[in-house]
Motif scaffolding. Structure first.
Motif, PDB file in Angstrom:
ATOM      1  N   UNK A 146       0.825  -1.210   0.000  1.00 21.12           N
ATOM      2  CA  UNK A 146       0.000   0.000   0.000  1.00 21.12           C
ATOM      3  C   UNK A 146       0.859   1.259   0.000  1.00 21.12           C
ATOM      4  N   UNK A 147       1.916   1.249   0.798  1.00 23.77           N
ATOM      5  CA  UNK A 147       2.767   2.436   0.912  1.00 23.77           C
ATOM      6  C   UNK A 147       3.457   2.765  -0.410  1.00 23.77           C
ATOM      7  N   UNK A 148       4.095   1.780  -1.014  1.00 21.32           N
ATOM      8  CA  UNK A 148       4.873   2.045  -2.226  1.00 21.32           C
ATOM      9  C   UNK A 148       3.992   2.478  -3.391  1.00 21.32           C
ATOM     10  N   UNK A 149       2.790   1.937  -3.466  1.00 19.27           N
ATOM     11  CA  UNK A 149       1.913   2.291  -4.582  1.00 19.27           C
ATOM     12  C   UNK A 149       1.091   3.549  -4.305  1.00 19.27           C
ATOM     13  N   UNK A 195      10.669  -5.467   4.723  1.00 17.15           N
ATOM     14  CA  UNK A 195       9.685  -6.344   5.359  1.00 17.15           C
ATOM     15  C   UNK A 195       8.942  -7.177   4.322  1.00 17.15           C
ATOM     16  N   UNK A 196       8.664  -6.568   3.175  1.00 12.33           N
ATOM     17  CA  UNK A 196       7.990  -7.313   2.103  1.00 12.33           C
ATOM     18  C   UNK A 196       8.874  -8.447   1.595  1.00 12.33           C
ATOM     19  N   UNK A 197      10.163  -8.176   1.446  1.00 13.40           N
ATOM     20  CA  UNK A 197      11.099  -9.215   1.008  1.00 13.40           C
ATOM     21  C   UNK A 197      11.163 -10.352   2.023  1.00 13.40           C
ATOM     22  N   UNK A 198      11.142 -10.002   3.289  1.00  5.32           N
ATOM     23  CA  UNK A 198      11.171 -11.016   4.346  1.00  5.32           C
ATOM     24  C   UNK A 198       9.918 -11.885   4.299  1.00  5.32           C
ATOM     25  N   UNK A 199       8.767 -11.259   4.025  1.00  2.00           N
ATOM     26  CA  UNK A 199       7.509 -12.009   3.947  1.00  2.00           C
ATOM     27  C   UNK A 199       7.520 -12.978   2.774  1.00  2.00           C
ATOM     28  N   UNK A 200       8.102 -12.572   1.653  1.00  4.86           N
ATOM     29  CA  UNK A 200       8.154 -13.442   0.474  1.00  4.86           C
ATOM     30  C   UNK A 200       9.020 -14.666   0.754  1.00  4.86           C
ATOM     31  N   UNK A 201      10.047 -14.499   1.566  1.00  3.35           N
ATOM     32  CA  UNK A 201      10.886 -15.641   1.938  1.00  3.35           C
ATOM     33  C   UNK A 201      10.059 -16.690   2.680  1.00  3.35           C
ATOM     34  N   UNK A 202       9.147 -16.237   3.529  1.00  4.07           N
ATOM     35  CA  UNK A 202       8.294 -17.161   4.292  1.00  4.07           C
ATOM     36  C   UNK A 202       7.103 -17.638   3.470  1.00  4.07           C
ATOM     37  N   UNK A 203       6.621 -16.798   2.542  1.00  2.00           N
ATOM     38  CA  UNK A 203       5.464 -17.134   1.711  1.00  2.00           C
ATOM     39  C   UNK A 203       5.811 -16.915   0.236  1.00  2.00           C
ATOM     40  N   UNK A 204       6.427 -17.899  -0.419  1.00  2.00           N
ATOM     41  CA  UNK A 204       6.836 -17.756  -1.835  1.00  2.00           C
ATOM     42  C   UNK A 204       5.672 -17.455  -2.770  1.00  2.00           C
ATOM     43  N   UNK A 205       4.443 -17.767  -2.375  1.00  2.65           N
ATOM     44  CA  UNK A 205       3.283 -17.499  -3.229  1.00  2.65           C
ATOM     45  C   UNK A 205       3.085 -16.005  -3.474  1.00  2.65           C
ATOM     46  N   UNK A 210       5.343  -9.363  -5.383  1.00  4.81           N
ATOM     47  CA  UNK A 210       6.622  -8.758  -5.016  1.00  4.81           C
ATOM     48  C   UNK A 210       7.324  -8.194  -6.234  1.00  4.81           C
ATOM     49  N   UNK A 211       7.165  -8.804  -7.393  1.00  4.23           N
ATOM     50  CA  UNK A 211       7.800  -8.299  -8.614  1.00  4.23           C
ATOM     51  C   UNK A 211       7.310  -6.881  -8.925  1.00  4.23           C
ATOM     52  N   UNK A 212       6.016  -6.627  -8.745  1.00  3.49           N
ATOM     53  CA  UNK A 212       5.462  -5.293  -8.987  1.00  3.49           C
ATOM     54  C   UNK A 212       5.969  -4.297  -7.940  1.00  3.49           C
ATOM     55  N   UNK A 213       6.091  -4.771  -6.714  1.00  5.70           N
ATOM     56  CA  UNK A 213       6.620  -3.899  -5.653  1.00  5.70           C
ATOM     57  C   UNK A 213       8.059  -3.506  -5.964  1.00  5.70           C
ATOM     58  N   UNK A 214       8.852  -4.442  -6.471  1.00 10.62           N
ATOM     59  CA  UNK A 214      10.254  -4.156  -6.789  1.00 10.62           C
ATOM     60  C   UNK A 214      10.364  -3.107  -7.891  1.00 10.62           C
ATOM     61  N   UNK A 216       8.204  -0.743  -8.596  1.00 10.13           N
ATOM     62  CA  UNK A 216       7.844   0.548  -8.019  1.00 10.13           C
ATOM     63  C   UNK A 216       8.949   1.062  -7.095  1.00 10.13           C
ATOM     64  N   UNK A 217       9.579   0.165  -6.348  1.00 12.06           N
ATOM     65  CA  UNK A 217      10.669   0.550  -5.454  1.00 12.06           C
ATOM     66  C   UNK A 217      11.837   1.142  -6.239  1.00 12.06           C
ATOM     67  N   UNK A 218      12.189   0.534  -7.359  1.00 13.44           N
ATOM     68  CA  UNK A 218      13.292   1.036  -8.194  1.00 13.44           C
ATOM     69  C   UNK A 218      12.955   2.420  -8.744  1.00 13.44           C
ATOM     70  N   UNK A 219      11.704   2.619  -9.153  1.00 12.57           N
ATOM     71  CA  UNK A 219      11.281   3.922  -9.671  1.00 12.57           C
ATOM     72  C   UNK A 219      11.404   4.995  -8.590  1.00 12.57           C
ATOM     73  N   UNK A 220      10.907   4.699  -7.411  1.00 10.49           N
ATOM     74  CA  UNK A 220      10.967   5.671  -6.310  1.00 10.49           C
ATOM     75  C   UNK A 220      12.409   5.949  -5.893  1.00 10.49           C
TER      76      UNK A 220
END
Length: 289
Positions: A146-149, A195-205, A210-214, A216-220
């Motif tokens: 929510x924050x990044x978007x 924190x999002x990256x950490x969550x993906x490690x626990x929940x690969x689904x 996460x790809x979309x978040x990445x 947006x993160x690079x753009x910001x």
């Protein structure tokens, strides 16, 4: 061995009858106390087993969409109630077991039950901690998403304001203040992204989201770097920088055009050679008289 048994029986026979009756009465009281403790421990064990089953409820995660506020509140309420129930159980069980520790320590079966209760308590505590950690990871992922978007318009406005402030020397303090605010904002973005990256490690689904978040993160991060690089420059210096940039682009375009022209020339030469080769292969030698 048989002689020893006879001696013991003889000694028992020589004891006064009132003393033998008193011994039987003590043993009966001890057996009654043991049965009462076992009954009480069974009730505690049943309550703990019920709590354990409630804690084992699967944490339902939708990998395609964010957790709603209603779902988040439901899980938070569940964890709160389970933790309060466990705290209440631990307080009551610890008080009771300490009060009966003399009987428990002197009876192997009671001691075994007590050890089993402690293992169940630890297993339940570990389960609740694990599920709470998973829940916190999912909430962290949703918050990061929510924050990044939600930063597009904010960063666009900050970039435009920083550009305007960098044009006037007297506005340099305001520019530095803006850059400081942007640093704090991006630090929050970075923390949520981690924190999002950490969550993906626990929940690969969650990897697709996460790809979309990445992206947006690079753009910001790119816009953040541009804002931090902004500083007042005299007009002449800006013109020079513009011309240097323009010249660099012009040189790059020249090389691109030159490479394209060479490629085109090579293709034309290859086509002409093929055409000549085909025409020579088409000629025939006729016999002469």
């Amino acid at each position: 061995m048989s002689h020893l048994r006879y001696i013991i029986i003889l000694c028992m026979a020589l004891l006064p009858i009132p003393l033998l009756a008193q011994t039987d009465e003590v043993e009966a009281l001890q057996d009654s106390e043991t049965m009462e403790i076992k009954a009480k421990m069974l009730l505690f064990k049943s309550e703990l087993s019920d709590l354990y089953e409630r804690a084992m409820v699967y944490l339902d995660i939708d990998a395609q969409s964010s957790m709603t506020s209603a779902q988040q509140n439901m899980y938070e309420d569940r964890f709160k109630r389970l933790n309060l129930a466990l705290q209440s159980f631990n307080a009551r069980w610890n008080t009771y077991s300490q009060a009966q520790q003399v009987y428990i320590a002197d009876n192997d079966s009671l001691l075994s039950w007590s050890d089993e209760m402690q293992m169940m308590q630890q297993a339940l505590t570990d389960s609740l901690d694990s599920k709470k950690q998973q829940f916190d990871q999912i909430v962290g992922f949703n918050n990061a998403e929510k924050l990044l978007f939600s930063q597009d318009s904010i960063y666009k406005q900050m970039y435009e304001e920083a550009m305007k402030l960098s044009l006037v020397a007297k506005l340099a303090p305001r520019l530095e203040n803006l850059k400081s605010k942007e640093q704090l904002r991006f630090a929050d973005i970075q923390s949520n992204y981690d924190k999002a990256k950490e969550a993906v490690t626990a929940f690969p689904a969650l990897s697709k989201r996460m790809e979309k978040i990445e992206v947006r993160y690079i753009q910001l991060k790119s816009i953040s770097a541009k804002i931090q690089e902004m500083a007042y420059k005299p007009f002449i210096q800006r013109v020079k920088d513009y011309l240097m940039g323009f010249a660099a682009v012009a040189i790059l375009l020249m090389f691109i055009n030159l490479a394209a022209a060479r490629i085109k020339s090579f293709k034309q030469a290859r086509a002409q050679a093929k055409k000549l080769r085909d025409s020579l292969n088409g000629q025939r030698d006729y016999p002469t008289i």
